[in-house]
Write an enzyme that holds these catalytic residues in place. Structure first.
Site: not given
Length: 197
Positions: A161, A172
């Site tokens: 992301h 992430c």
């Protein structure tokens, strides 16, 4: 007139026998042989007594064959030079080099692009995964509704992301705004993501 009487007699005899047949099917006791007219046995003819019984030839058995169906899957394409992941992946992440690539058919289609990944205590695990789902405007329920634009989830709550390229993440893979949009558009559910240490 005589023929007519004979036929009626035979029909009458058949009618009197029908109730006995029907009664036999309902488990009633068999009719008494005393009430039935005796019929002399038919004499055997010479040909019937001496004719040999011919057995039918045996039916030849069809040999049983073992059939093996082999489905061959072509091997995955080799990885392109300079990409540390194996062939057949759609995205590659190199944690030690802080880089990522998009691939198709063993060829780089985008990248390398800079990334940041998990900090100590939230390390990004290496392995091969599949894209599970995508959310263009995701908010992290785990981290105070932190925005995670262009999220592509591939390992539980771990996703590509848009995020900081200077601060480490909670596992992430952070990408720049333009790279995050490109990954979001290029990757589909089921695509293979490989993370190498």
């Amino acid at each position: 007139m005589r023929v007519r009487v004979t036929i009626l007699s035979l029909v009458g005899a058949a009618i009197t026998l029908l109730p006995a047949c029907a009664a036999a099917n309902t488990a009633a006791p068999p009719p008494s042989t005393e009430s039935l007219p005796s019929v002399p046995p038919r004499p055997a003819t010479t040909t019937e007594a001496t004719a040999p019984v011919t057995a039918l030839p045996p039916i030849p058995r069809v040999a049983e064959a073992e059939v093996t169906i082999t489905k061959t899957t072509p091997p995955p394409p080799p990885p392109p030079a300079g990409v540390p992941c194996g062939g057949g992946v759609d995205a590659c992440i190199d944690l030690s080099a802080n880089k990522s690539w998009l691939l198709a058919g063993g060829k780089v289609t985008y990248g390398p692009v800079p990334i940041t990944h998990g900090r100590p205590g939230y390390l990004t695990p290496p392995g091969t995964f599949h894209v599970g789902w995508k959310d263009i405007d995701h908010l992290s329920s785990e981290f105070n509704n932190a925005p995670m634009p262009y999220s592509v989830f591939f390992n539980g709550g771990i996703a590509f992301h848009e995020g900081s390229l200077s601060d480490l993440s909670h596992g992430c893979i952070h990408l720049s705004n333009s790279a995050a949009r490109t990954y979001y558009e290029a990757l589909s559910v089921g695509d293979v993501i490989q993370v190498v240490p």
